[in-house]
Scaffold this motif. Structure first.
Motif, PDB file in Angstrom:
ATOM      1  N   ARG A  38      75.375  48.527  22.344  1.00  0.00           N
ATOM      2  CA  ARG A  38      74.894  49.619  21.665  1.00  0.00           C
ATOM      3  C   ARG A  38      73.658  50.138  22.020  1.00  0.00           C
ATOM      4  O   ARG A  38      72.873  49.341  22.284  1.00  0.00           O
ATOM      5  CB  ARG A  38      74.879  49.424  20.201  1.00  0.00           C
ATOM      6  CG  ARG A  38      76.437  49.066  19.745  1.00  0.00           C
ATOM      7  CD  ARG A  38      76.457  49.090  18.212  1.00  0.00           C
ATOM      8  NE  ARG A  38      76.328  50.507  17.693  1.00  0.00           N
ATOM      9  CZ  ARG A  38      75.887  50.383  16.441  1.00  0.00           C
ATOM     10  NH1 ARG A  38      75.949  49.659  15.493  1.00  0.00           N
ATOM     11  NH2 ARG A  38      75.543  51.756  15.815  1.00  0.00           N
ATOM     12  N   THR A  39      73.269  51.341  22.328  1.00  0.00           N
ATOM     13  CA  THR A  39      72.209  51.952  22.685  1.00  0.00           C
ATOM     14  C   THR A  39      71.554  52.812  21.663  1.00  0.00           C
ATOM     15  O   THR A  39      72.185  53.411  21.011  1.00  0.00           O
ATOM     16  CB  THR A  39      72.476  52.591  24.136  1.00  0.00           C
ATOM     17  OG1 THR A  39      73.423  53.833  23.399  1.00  0.00           O
ATOM     18  CG2 THR A  39      73.183  51.970  25.221  1.00  0.00           C
ATOM     19  N   LEU A  40      70.337  52.829  22.040  1.00  0.00           N
ATOM     20  CA  LEU A  40      69.436  54.044  21.290  1.00  0.00           C
ATOM     21  C   LEU A  40      70.059  55.353  21.379  1.00  0.00           C
ATOM     22  O   LEU A  40      70.354  55.799  22.414  1.00  0.00           O
ATOM     23  CB  LEU A  40      67.908  54.053  21.758  1.00  0.00           C
ATOM     24  CG  LEU A  40      67.102  54.830  21.018  1.00  0.00           C
ATOM     25  CD1 LEU A  40      66.907  54.433  19.544  1.00  0.00           C
ATOM     26  CD2 LEU A  40      65.718  55.262  21.877  1.00  0.00           C
ATOM     27  N   THR A  41      70.162  55.966  20.350  1.00  0.00           N
ATOM     28  CA  THR A  41      70.553  57.405  20.195  1.00  0.00           C
ATOM     29  C   THR A  41      69.617  58.443  19.894  1.00  0.00           C
ATOM     30  O   THR A  41      68.823  58.310  18.803  1.00  0.00           O
ATOM     31  CB  THR A  41      71.988  57.790  19.230  1.00  0.00           C
ATOM     32  OG1 THR A  41      72.935  56.771  19.502  1.00  0.00           O
ATOM     33  CG2 THR A  41      72.268  59.216  19.401  1.00  0.00           C
ATOM     34  N   VAL A  42      69.458  59.469  20.810  1.00  0.00           N
ATOM     35  CA  VAL A  42      68.269  60.413  20.379  1.00  0.00           C
ATOM     36  C   VAL A  42      69.107  61.637  20.415  1.00  0.00           C
ATOM     37  O   VAL A  42      69.923  62.031  21.425  1.00  0.00           O
ATOM     38  CB  VAL A  42      67.301  60.574  21.463  1.00  0.00           C
ATOM     39  CG1 VAL A  42      66.158  61.785  21.113  1.00  0.00           C
ATOM     40  CG2 VAL A  42      66.500  59.243  21.673  1.00  0.00           C
ATOM     41  N   ALA A  43      69.118  62.296  19.277  1.00  0.00           N
ATOM     42  CA  ALA A  43      70.045  63.626  19.034  1.00  0.00           C
ATOM     43  C   ALA A  43      68.856  64.984  18.837  1.00  0.00           C
ATOM     44  O   ALA A  43      68.394  64.834  18.012  1.00  0.00           O
ATOM     45  CB  ALA A  43      70.984  63.366  17.841  1.00  0.00           C
ATOM     46  N   GLY A  83      80.697  59.013  14.691  1.00  0.00           N
ATOM     47  CA  GLY A  83      81.081  57.617  14.311  1.00  0.00           C
ATOM     48  C   GLY A  83      81.309  56.820  15.631  1.00  0.00           C
ATOM     49  O   GLY A  83      81.010  55.779  15.490  1.00  0.00           O
ATOM     50  N   GLU A  84      81.704  57.440  16.470  1.00  0.00           N
ATOM     51  CA  GLU A  84      81.962  56.851  17.759  1.00  0.00           C
ATOM     52  C   GLU A  84      80.558  56.290  18.178  1.00  0.00           C
ATOM     53  O   GLU A  84      80.364  55.105  18.740  1.00  0.00           O
ATOM     54  CB  GLU A  84      82.416  57.537  18.955  1.00  0.00           C
ATOM     55  CG  GLU A  84      82.448  57.141  20.146  1.00  0.00           C
ATOM     56  CD  GLU A  84      83.045  57.925  21.194  1.00  0.00           C
ATOM     57  OE1 GLU A  84      83.104  57.550  22.489  1.00  0.00           O
ATOM     58  OE2 GLU A  84      83.560  58.955  20.982  1.00  0.00           O
ATOM     59  N   GLN A  85      79.124  56.671  18.073  1.00  0.00           N
ATOM     60  CA  GLN A  85      78.150  56.203  18.224  1.00  0.00           C
ATOM     61  C   GLN A  85      77.544  55.297  17.466  1.00  0.00           C
ATOM     62  O   GLN A  85      76.644  54.537  17.575  1.00  0.00           O
ATOM     63  CB  GLN A  85      76.898  57.350  18.367  1.00  0.00           C
ATOM     64  CG  GLN A  85      77.321  58.150  19.650  1.00  0.00           C
ATOM     65  CD  GLN A  85      76.678  59.565  19.377  1.00  0.00           C
ATOM     66  OE1 GLN A  85      76.504  60.396  18.554  1.00  0.00           O
ATOM     67  NE2 GLN A  85      75.838  59.973  20.516  1.00  0.00           N
ATOM     68  N   THR A  86      78.184  54.826  16.325  1.00  0.00           N
ATOM     69  CA  THR A  86      77.529  53.965  15.244  1.00  0.00           C
ATOM     70  C   THR A  86      78.796  53.005  14.809  1.00  0.00           C
ATOM     71  O   THR A  86      78.482  52.553  13.759  1.00  0.00           O
ATOM     72  CB  THR A  86      77.306  54.863  13.985  1.00  0.00           C
ATOM     73  OG1 THR A  86      78.404  55.552  13.209  1.00  0.00           O
ATOM     74  CG2 THR A  86      76.219  55.970  14.223  1.00  0.00           C
ATOM     75  N   GLU A  87      79.736  52.872  15.691  1.00  0.00           N
ATOM     76  CA  GLU A  87      80.821  51.976  15.311  1.00  0.00           C
ATOM     77  C   GLU A  87      81.465  52.430  13.813  1.00  0.00           C
ATOM     78  O   GLU A  87      81.892  51.644  13.203  1.00  0.00           O
ATOM     79  CB  GLU A  87      80.211  50.513  15.373  1.00  0.00           C
ATOM     80  CG  GLU A  87      79.957  50.033  16.560  1.00  0.00           C
ATOM     81  CD  GLU A  87      79.788  48.612  16.720  1.00  0.00           C
ATOM     82  OE1 GLU A  87      79.484  47.872  15.559  1.00  0.00           O
ATOM     83  OE2 GLU A  87      79.742  48.143  18.088  1.00  0.00           O
ATOM     84  N   GLY A  88      81.642  53.709  13.579  1.00  0.00           N
ATOM     85  CA  GLY A  88      82.107  54.180  12.466  1.00  0.00           C
ATOM     86  C   GLY A  88      81.268  54.086  11.075  1.00  0.00           C
ATOM     87  O   GLY A  88      81.878  54.376   9.987  1.00  0.00           O
ATOM     88  N   ARG A  89      80.138  53.423  11.028  1.00  0.00           N
ATOM     89  CA  ARG A  89      79.304  53.423   9.729  1.00  0.00           C
ATOM     90  C   ARG A  89      79.125  54.544   9.367  1.00  0.00           C
ATOM     91  O   ARG A  89      78.845  54.681   8.168  1.00  0.00           O
ATOM     92  CB  ARG A  89      78.028  52.367  10.278  1.00  0.00           C
ATOM     93  CG  ARG A  89      78.307  51.007  10.543  1.00  0.00           C
ATOM     94  CD  ARG A  89      77.058  50.582  11.118  1.00  0.00           C
ATOM     95  NE  ARG A  89      77.148  49.124  11.344  1.00  0.00           N
ATOM     96  CZ  ARG A  89      77.585  48.414  12.540  1.00  0.00           C
ATOM     97  NH1 ARG A  89      77.841  48.970  13.510  1.00  0.00           N
ATOM     98  NH2 ARG A  89      77.721  46.987  12.344  1.00  0.00           N
ATOM     99  N   TYR A  90      78.631  55.627  10.034  1.00  0.00           N
ATOM    100  CA  TYR A  90      78.203  56.921   9.486  1.00  0.00           C
ATOM    101  C   TYR A  90      78.237  57.924  10.802  1.00  0.00           C
ATOM    102  O   TYR A  90      78.244  57.662  11.816  1.00  0.00           O
ATOM    103  CB  TYR A  90      76.647  57.012   9.010  1.00  0.00           C
ATOM    104  CG  TYR A  90      75.937  56.761   9.938  1.00  0.00           C
ATOM    105  CD1 TYR A  90      74.934  57.966  10.496  1.00  0.00           C
ATOM    106  CD2 TYR A  90      74.979  55.373  10.430  1.00  0.00           C
ATOM    107  CE1 TYR A  90      73.857  57.635  11.410  1.00  0.00           C
ATOM    108  CE2 TYR A  90      74.312  55.285  11.323  1.00  0.00           C
ATOM    109  CZ  TYR A  90      73.368  56.394  11.935  1.00  0.00           C
ATOM    110  OH  TYR A  90      72.583  56.363  12.587  1.00  0.00           O
ATOM    111  N   CYS A  91      78.031  59.181  10.190  1.00  0.00           N
ATOM    112  CA  CYS A  91      77.844  60.362  11.163  1.00  0.00           C
ATOM    113  C   CYS A  91      77.015  61.225  10.584  1.00  0.00           C
ATOM    114  O   CYS A  91      76.377  61.333   9.194  1.00  0.00           O
ATOM    115  CB  CYS A  91      79.223  61.172  11.346  1.00  0.00           C
ATOM    116  SG  CYS A  91      79.708  62.043  10.001  1.00  0.00           S
TER     117      CYS A  91
END
Length: 182
Positions: free
Chosen positions: A22-27, A50-58
């Motif tokens: 998993r990598t750092l996400t900057v949006a 959710g794809e970026q958080t393994e489904g934990r949140y969006c």
């Protein structure tokens, strides 16, 4: 007696190892590579999926024009709004109150709710859903637009009816139920 304690991971269990895949996400909301969509005149930008958080949140950036907002609904996931600019009417379990920025509003899972912009000005907020999935619903029913400043499409009556039917059809898949107007 009811147990109102917070549900957490038991303290006697060790933390899992860091997941190096998993990598750092900057949006950035103006990034042309993130999805920008128009849903019933509202403009949503999917900042974190959710794809970026393994489904934990969006996390969804929302621009809600005067007159905008969803119909009454409920879903079986938590939804938190952080109102950054403007004001919105939030109706929760039939009770309506006007919320002005800056403020955060948490909607518990399964609770009937809606929000509406009746201020005459654009409202800007962030919406976090946990677990993720709401962003997939929006991507399935909304119109893609080039950026968050693009005008919302103005569908004709036939296209509006098609969209409404698509939303009703897909809602159960995304754990959502639309409710009759109050």
């Amino acid at each position: 007696m009811t147990d109102h304690s917070i549900k957490t991971i038991p303290s006697d269990q060790p933390l899992p190892a860091d997941d190096l895949t998993r990598t750092l996400t900057v949006a950035l909301p103006d990034d042309p590579s993130v999805p920008h969509i128009s849903q019933a005149g509202n403009v949503y930008t999917i900042l974190i999926s959710g794809e970026q958080t393994e489904g934990r949140y969006c996390l969804i950036d929302m621009l809600v024009p005067d007159g905008g907002g969803p119909p009454p609904h409920r879903h079986d996931f938590e939804e938190m709004f952080t109102l950054l600019e403007g004001e919105l009417e939030f109706t929760f379990r039939g009770e309506t109150q006007t919320i002005r920025a800056p403020a955060s509003v948490n909607i518990p899972a399964n609770a009937p709710h809606r929000f509406a912009n009746r201020s005459g000005q654009m409202a800007h907020m962030l919406c976090m859903c946990t677990p993720a999935g709401q962003e997939e619903f929006f991507l399935s029913v909304a119109d893609r637009i080039p950026d968050r400043y693009s005008p919302a499409p103005k569908p004709d009556a036939m296209k509006q009816a098609e969209k409404k039917e698509l939303m009703k059809t897909l809602a159960p898949k995304y754990r959502t139920e639309f409710l009759p107007p109050n």
